[in-house]
Motif scaffolding. Structure first.
Motif, PDB file in Angstrom:
ATOM      1  N   LYS A 499      29.056   5.133  43.336  1.00  0.00           N
ATOM      2  CA  LYS A 499      29.580   4.599  42.195  1.00  0.00           C
ATOM      3  C   LYS A 499      28.813   4.657  41.010  1.00  0.00           C
ATOM      4  O   LYS A 499      28.955   4.962  39.921  1.00  0.00           O
ATOM      5  CB  LYS A 499      30.495   3.209  42.455  1.00  0.00           C
ATOM      6  N   VAL A 500      27.544   3.873  41.258  1.00  0.00           N
ATOM      7  CA  VAL A 500      26.308   3.836  40.291  1.00  0.00           C
ATOM      8  C   VAL A 500      25.980   5.026  39.817  1.00  0.00           C
ATOM      9  O   VAL A 500      25.862   5.482  38.618  1.00  0.00           O
ATOM     10  CB  VAL A 500      25.440   2.931  40.800  1.00  0.00           C
ATOM     11  N   PHE A 501      25.776   5.978  40.708  1.00  0.00           N
ATOM     12  CA  PHE A 501      25.411   7.314  40.378  1.00  0.00           C
ATOM     13  C   PHE A 501      26.500   8.024  39.258  1.00  0.00           C
ATOM     14  O   PHE A 501      26.245   8.714  38.396  1.00  0.00           O
ATOM     15  CB  PHE A 501      25.052   8.360  41.571  1.00  0.00           C
ATOM     16  N   GLU A 502      27.647   8.068  39.732  1.00  0.00           N
ATOM     17  CA  GLU A 502      28.768   8.214  39.278  1.00  0.00           C
ATOM     18  C   GLU A 502      28.812   7.762  37.535  1.00  0.00           C
ATOM     19  O   GLU A 502      28.926   8.465  36.737  1.00  0.00           O
ATOM     20  CB  GLU A 502      30.313   8.084  39.764  1.00  0.00           C
ATOM     21  N   LEU A 503      28.708   6.528  37.823  1.00  0.00           N
ATOM     22  CA  LEU A 503      28.814   5.964  36.035  1.00  0.00           C
ATOM     23  C   LEU A 503      27.378   6.411  35.334  1.00  0.00           C
ATOM     24  O   LEU A 503      27.576   6.233  34.166  1.00  0.00           O
ATOM     25  CB  LEU A 503      28.516   4.436  36.297  1.00  0.00           C
ATOM     26  N   LEU A 504      26.341   6.833  35.914  1.00  0.00           N
ATOM     27  CA  LEU A 504      25.478   7.472  35.212  1.00  0.00           C
ATOM     28  C   LEU A 504      25.456   9.043  34.842  1.00  0.00           C
ATOM     29  O   LEU A 504      24.618   9.773  34.359  1.00  0.00           O
ATOM     30  CB  LEU A 504      24.019   7.136  36.134  1.00  0.00           C
ATOM     31  N   GLY A 505      26.763   9.399  35.145  1.00  0.00           N
ATOM     32  CA  GLY A 505      27.114  10.742  34.838  1.00  0.00           C
ATOM     33  C   GLY A 505      26.806  11.751  35.716  1.00  0.00           C
ATOM     34  O   GLY A 505      26.570  13.063  35.631  1.00  0.00           O
ATOM     35  N   MET A 506      26.435  11.291  37.180  1.00  0.00           N
ATOM     36  CA  MET A 506      25.996  12.323  38.098  1.00  0.00           C
ATOM     37  C   MET A 506      27.071  12.935  38.958  1.00  0.00           C
ATOM     38  O   MET A 506      27.889  12.336  39.353  1.00  0.00           O
ATOM     39  CB  MET A 506      24.757  11.700  38.989  1.00  0.00           C
ATOM     40  N   SER A 507      26.908  14.360  39.166  1.00  0.00           N
ATOM     41  CA  SER A 507      28.219  14.641  39.688  1.00  0.00           C
ATOM     42  C   SER A 507      27.913  14.695  41.263  1.00  0.00           C
ATOM     43  O   SER A 507      26.804  14.317  41.861  1.00  0.00           O
ATOM     44  CB  SER A 507      28.138  16.429  39.424  1.00  0.00           C
ATOM     45  N   GLU A 508      28.942  14.971  42.058  1.00  0.00           N
ATOM     46  CA  GLU A 508      28.889  14.620  43.692  1.00  0.00           C
ATOM     47  C   GLU A 508      27.911  15.810  44.077  1.00  0.00           C
ATOM     48  O   GLU A 508      26.846  15.556  44.846  1.00  0.00           O
ATOM     49  CB  GLU A 508      30.151  15.183  44.030  1.00  0.00           C
ATOM     50  N   GLU A 509      27.889  17.098  43.452  1.00  0.00           N
ATOM     51  CA  GLU A 509      26.844  17.966  43.846  1.00  0.00           C
ATOM     52  C   GLU A 509      25.318  17.639  43.581  1.00  0.00           C
ATOM     53  O   GLU A 509      24.330  17.688  44.560  1.00  0.00           O
ATOM     54  CB  GLU A 509      27.098  19.495  43.057  1.00  0.00           C
ATOM     55  N   LYS A 510      25.141  16.943  42.441  1.00  0.00           N
ATOM     56  CA  LYS A 510      23.807  16.293  42.034  1.00  0.00           C
ATOM     57  C   LYS A 510      23.524  15.125  43.044  1.00  0.00           C
ATOM     58  O   LYS A 510      22.286  15.200  43.429  1.00  0.00           O
ATOM     59  CB  LYS A 510      23.936  16.019  40.562  1.00  0.00           C
ATOM     60  N   MET A 511      24.620  14.554  43.337  1.00  0.00           N
ATOM     61  CA  MET A 511      24.133  13.218  44.179  1.00  0.00           C
ATOM     62  C   MET A 511      23.353  13.943  45.589  1.00  0.00           C
ATOM     63  O   MET A 511      22.563  13.126  46.204  1.00  0.00           O
ATOM     64  CB  MET A 511      25.488  12.440  44.431  1.00  0.00           C
ATOM     65  N   THR A 513      22.277  16.954  46.231  1.00  0.00           N
ATOM     66  CA  THR A 513      20.999  17.684  46.126  1.00  0.00           C
ATOM     67  C   THR A 513      19.867  16.793  45.812  1.00  0.00           C
ATOM     68  O   THR A 513      18.678  16.847  46.606  1.00  0.00           O
ATOM     69  CB  THR A 513      21.318  18.490  44.752  1.00  0.00           C
ATOM     70  N   ASP A 514      19.827  15.576  44.961  1.00  0.00           N
ATOM     71  CA  ASP A 514      18.828  14.899  44.561  1.00  0.00           C
ATOM     72  C   ASP A 514      18.744  13.626  45.808  1.00  0.00           C
ATOM     73  O   ASP A 514      17.633  13.284  45.903  1.00  0.00           O
ATOM     74  CB  ASP A 514      18.934  14.214  43.251  1.00  0.00           C
ATOM     75  N   PHE A 515      19.553  13.115  46.257  1.00  0.00           N
ATOM     76  CA  PHE A 515      19.882  11.671  46.998  1.00  0.00           C
ATOM     77  C   PHE A 515      20.746  11.894  48.441  1.00  0.00           C
ATOM     78  O   PHE A 515      20.780  10.846  48.888  1.00  0.00           O
ATOM     79  CB  PHE A 515      20.255  10.501  46.006  1.00  0.00           C
ATOM     80  N   GLY A 516      20.878  12.973  48.608  1.00  0.00           N
ATOM     81  CA  GLY A 516      21.742  12.958  49.866  1.00  0.00           C
ATOM     82  C   GLY A 516      21.035  12.454  50.965  1.00  0.00           C
ATOM     83  O   GLY A 516      21.846  11.645  51.921  1.00  0.00           O
ATOM     84  N   PHE A 517      19.835  12.875  51.136  1.00  0.00           N
ATOM     85  CA  PHE A 517      18.919  11.741  52.449  1.00  0.00           C
ATOM     86  C   PHE A 517      19.025  10.498  52.135  1.00  0.00           C
ATOM     87  O   PHE A 517      19.157   9.770  53.190  1.00  0.00           O
ATOM     88  CB  PHE A 517      17.382  12.430  52.290  1.00  0.00           C
ATOM     89  N   PHE A 518      19.019   9.794  51.060  1.00  0.00           N
ATOM     90  CA  PHE A 518      18.935   8.704  50.801  1.00  0.00           C
ATOM     91  C   PHE A 518      20.332   7.910  51.117  1.00  0.00           C
ATOM     92  O   PHE A 518      20.407   6.899  51.800  1.00  0.00           O
ATOM     93  CB  PHE A 518      18.416   8.178  49.520  1.00  0.00           C
ATOM     94  N   LEU A 519      21.429   8.588  50.519  1.00  0.00           N
ATOM     95  CA  LEU A 519      22.820   7.998  50.936  1.00  0.00           C
ATOM     96  C   LEU A 519      23.039   8.070  52.328  1.00  0.00           C
ATOM     97  O   LEU A 519      24.003   7.066  52.960  1.00  0.00           O
ATOM     98  CB  LEU A 519      23.627   8.917  49.893  1.00  0.00           C
ATOM     99  N   ASP A 520      22.505   9.307  52.896  1.00  0.00           N
ATOM    100  CA  ASP A 520      22.791   9.230  54.345  1.00  0.00           C
ATOM    101  C   ASP A 520      22.053   8.207  55.015  1.00  0.00           C
ATOM    102  O   ASP A 520      22.749   7.368  56.062  1.00  0.00           O
ATOM    103  CB  ASP A 520      22.362  10.605  54.827  1.00  0.00           C
ATOM    104  N   ALA A 521      20.878   7.799  54.588  1.00  0.00           N
ATOM    105  CA  ALA A 521      20.183   6.572  55.251  1.00  0.00           C
ATOM    106  C   ALA A 521      20.956   5.335  55.182  1.00  0.00           C
ATOM    107  O   ALA A 521      20.781   4.430  55.941  1.00  0.00           O
ATOM    108  CB  ALA A 521      18.659   6.217  54.916  1.00  0.00           C
ATOM    109  N   LEU A 522      21.559   5.117  53.849  1.00  0.00           N
ATOM    110  CA  LEU A 522      22.262   3.811  53.699  1.00  0.00           C
ATOM    111  C   LEU A 522      23.377   3.560  54.571  1.00  0.00           C
ATOM    112  O   LEU A 522      23.937   2.505  54.886  1.00  0.00           O
ATOM    113  CB  LEU A 522      22.901   3.799  52.288  1.00  0.00           C
ATOM    114  N   SER A 523      23.748   4.907  55.087  1.00  0.00           N
ATOM    115  CA  SER A 523      25.353   4.613  56.021  1.00  0.00           C
ATOM    116  C   SER A 523      24.884   4.297  57.608  1.00  0.00           C
ATOM    117  O   SER A 523      25.763   4.055  58.277  1.00  0.00           O
ATOM    118  CB  SER A 523      25.886   6.073  56.064  1.00  0.00           C
ATOM    119  N   TYR A 524      23.606   4.159  57.848  1.00  0.00           N
ATOM    120  CA  TYR A 524      23.061   3.602  59.156  1.00  0.00           C
ATOM    121  C   TYR A 524      22.774   2.311  59.268  1.00  0.00           C
ATOM    122  O   TYR A 524      21.668   1.792  59.580  1.00  0.00           O
ATOM    123  CB  TYR A 524      22.144   4.475  59.552  1.00  0.00           C
ATOM    124  N   GLY A 525      23.619   1.351  58.564  1.00  0.00           N
ATOM    125  CA  GLY A 525      23.399   0.007  58.723  1.00  0.00           C
ATOM    126  C   GLY A 525      22.336  -0.808  57.934  1.00  0.00           C
ATOM    127  O   GLY A 525      21.441  -1.300  58.483  1.00  0.00           O
TER     128      GLY A 525
END
Length: 596
Positions: A499-511, A513-525
């Protein structure tokens, strides 16, 4: 190889046979008796060649050796500790009561003629910074620089001691990482093994340390080397060092309490004094409105006073235009007692008017309190009621000088804050021997870039927002008007981060590409967590009272981001570029006839 350093010997060592090694700082000949100031990191000891007092020594042979002792040559001497001649003692030097009578000497390495004076310098004699940076290995021999390096080393030792006592783990994170779109410009490093792909030198261990929290390393710290491709200033370098920390299962107060404990421990170790805690907390809006800065220096007065409501009905066209556009009017009262030693006359007022124009303001309005009223060429636009309200709001007494600034809110407050600091420096209002820590709190989550209109993170996009995504759980540690570091609680849920990335104008694709590894890490508790990073260079610079962080870094870059010492950045061989499949072409090398 030596029995003592050049700072060790005292009157209690009389009669001892000693071996010293160091650099020849100064030498002088007094009628056949030669004196040498032998220096090392620890101090200076006077060495004496006295043929009459050394009957058991081959004086002619020793004299020939000593003739090779040019300034800054490194030498070895053996001799006996004796009293200095009465009346020649040096009370400023811890070794100043004794000297060493030479029995044996050896030149270990002869020095070329130094391009700069290495001994302690009187004010104004120190060579230019370019020379000091080019011959930094000589500059670092000066006692002032040695003290800075020792102070910095002790600072870091104390920090490590405290954090280890609090169950923190010191963990190194990568310096070679991936480039991300947030923050300053990256330094890019091409990969030879993966042509067309690049690393970035890390600007901060931010994502790595958050992933360490996910990995259950609930208390982490690191003395982190960080890199930002930005212009050098007196308080910034392309590469810098920060004390980086992260903690799990904490709230903001937990982090702030930990930092206060850390700073108090360092303070006690450096100065032997207790540091008063807790530090005061100043909300962001208060800091801006009263001090014109998000890193306010509150060691002196000259607070800003918002006057928009007081003058809103004054028929003064400039003010009316600004207020109609949503701007503000703010003022500074330069109290009469501030100018006892340095009066601000009309010429000085004009200089301040020119100063605010140089920093991007339209100008300033001024008034002087006299005979119970205000005197100025714009007072005619103010009714007696407005003048009286101004006097009350700004606590005006006869002899006070008022400066009023008008314009867009943020720019006007920041301009007034810069002017406030300038006035304080000019009038000598900033105490040199007083330090004040504070926490800047209640910071916004986002801010709007005035040029682009784009929403940006106030600190960074990993700060935990409030439920409305307006305020952020971030805070800054400030010392004497300087930001030492920023901290916050972090986002630990992937949906909030998206949501914060979205408010900063970042597209899903950009999220992805640039932060997929981190978003994935956040999903593991990922646990609730937060942290802070303190700028070591800046912290040490302030405590040492230096004007620039370059004086607390062993091998800094100059104002242009260059190293005068090794002439970097520099060109590299074409063969190395070929390996990386990179073409480098200077403008002078271009053949414009070949360009269609």
């Amino acid at each position: 190889m030596r029995t003592h350093t050049c700072g060790d010997l005292r009157i209690s060592d009389l009669g001892k046979e000693v071996c010293l090694q160091g650099w020849v700082r100064f030498s002088r000949d007094h009628g056949g008796v030669a004196f040498i100031d032998l220096a090392d990191r620890y101090g200076i000891t006077q060495i004496v060649f006295d043929p009459e007092a050394s009957s058991d020594v081959n004086s002619s042979e020793l004299e020939e050796v000593m003739k090779t002792f040019t300034r800054e040559s490194v030498v070895m001497v053996k001799g006996v500790v004796r009293n200095r001649v009465e009346g020649t003692e040096d009370a400023r030097n811890p070794t100043g009561e004794i000297e060493v009578l030479i029995k044996e000497a050896e030149l270990l390495n002869k020095s070329a003629l130094p391009p700069m004076e290495v001994g302690d310098q009187k004010e104004g004699v120190l060579p230019g910074e370019d020379i000091r940076m080019k011959y930094r290995y000589l500059d670092l021999r000066r006692s002032e620089m040695i003290h800075a390096m020792e102070f910095r080393s002790k600072f870091m030792h104390l920090a490590r001691q405290y954090l280890e006592s609090q169950n923190f783990l010191e963990i190194e994170t990568p310096i070679l990482g991936r480039s991300t779109p947030e923050g300053a410009r990256d330094f890019i490093v091409p990969s030879r093994i993966h042509p067309g792909s690049f690393y970035a030198l890390t600007q901060s261990p931010q994502l790595y340390k958050q992933m360490l929290m996910i990995a259950s390393m609930d208390r982490y710290f690191q003395v982190a080397r960080c890199f930002r491709d930005e212009d050098s200033r007196k308080d910034r370098q392309p590469e810098f060092t920060q004390l980086d920390m992260e903690m799990s299962f904490v709230d903001m107060k937990d982090i702030q309490d930990m930092i206060e404990g850390l700073v108090a421990y360092i303070w006690k170790g450096l100065y032997g004094e207790d540091l008063k805690t807790p530090f005061m907390r100043v909300p962001y809006e208060v800091a801006m409105e009263k001090y014109g800065s998000d890193k306010p220096d509150m060691r002196f007065g000259l607070e800003l006073t918002t006057l928009t409501d007081v003058v809103k009905d004054a028929p003064y066209e400039i003010f009316q235009k600004i207020i109609s556009k949503g701007g503000i009017i703010t003022g500074i009262n330069i109290k009469k007692e501030y100018t006892v030693n340095q009066e601000i006359g009309r010429n000085e007022v004009d200089r301040y008017i020119n100063y605010v124009k140089k920093i991007g303001m339209g100008g300033l309005t001024w008034m002087r309190a006299k005979d119970g009223t205000l005197d100025s060429n714009i007072v005619k636009y103010f009714t007696p009621e407005i003048i009286e309200d101004l006097k009350v709001k700004m606590d005006v007494q006869d002899g006070d000088l008022l400066f009023l600034l008008a314009g867009p809110k943020k720019a006007t407050l920041e301009g007034a804050g810069t002017l406030r600091k300038k006035i304080a420096e000019d009038l000598g209002l900033i105490p040199a021997d007083v330090h004040q820590f504070l926490w800047l709190v209640d910071c916004p989550m986002f801010e709007i870039d005035p040029a682009s209109g784009k929403r940006d993170s106030f600190h960074h996009p990993f700060v935990l927002p409030d439920e409305n995504y307006e305020g952020g759980s971030s805070f800054d540690l400030v010392l004497d008007g300087n930001e030492l570091g920023s901290g916050s609680l972090r986002i630990h849920k992937p949906e909030v981060q998206r949501k914060v990335f979205e408010l900063l104008g970042m597209s899903e694709e950009k999220m992805e590409t640039d932060f997929g590894f981190f978003l994935d890490a956040l999903s593991y508790g990922a646990p609730p967590h937060g942290g802070i990073a303190l700028g070591i260079d800046r912290f040490v610079t302030i405590l040492l009272g230096k004007d620039t962080i370059r004086d607390t870094i062993a091998f800094p870059k100059n104002k242009m981001g260059q190293s005068n010492l090794d002439s970097s950045p520099a060109k590299v061989e074409d063969s190395k570029l070929d390996e990386l499949q990179i073409m480098s072409m200077a403008i002078d090398d271009l053949d414009f006839e070949d360009i269609e």
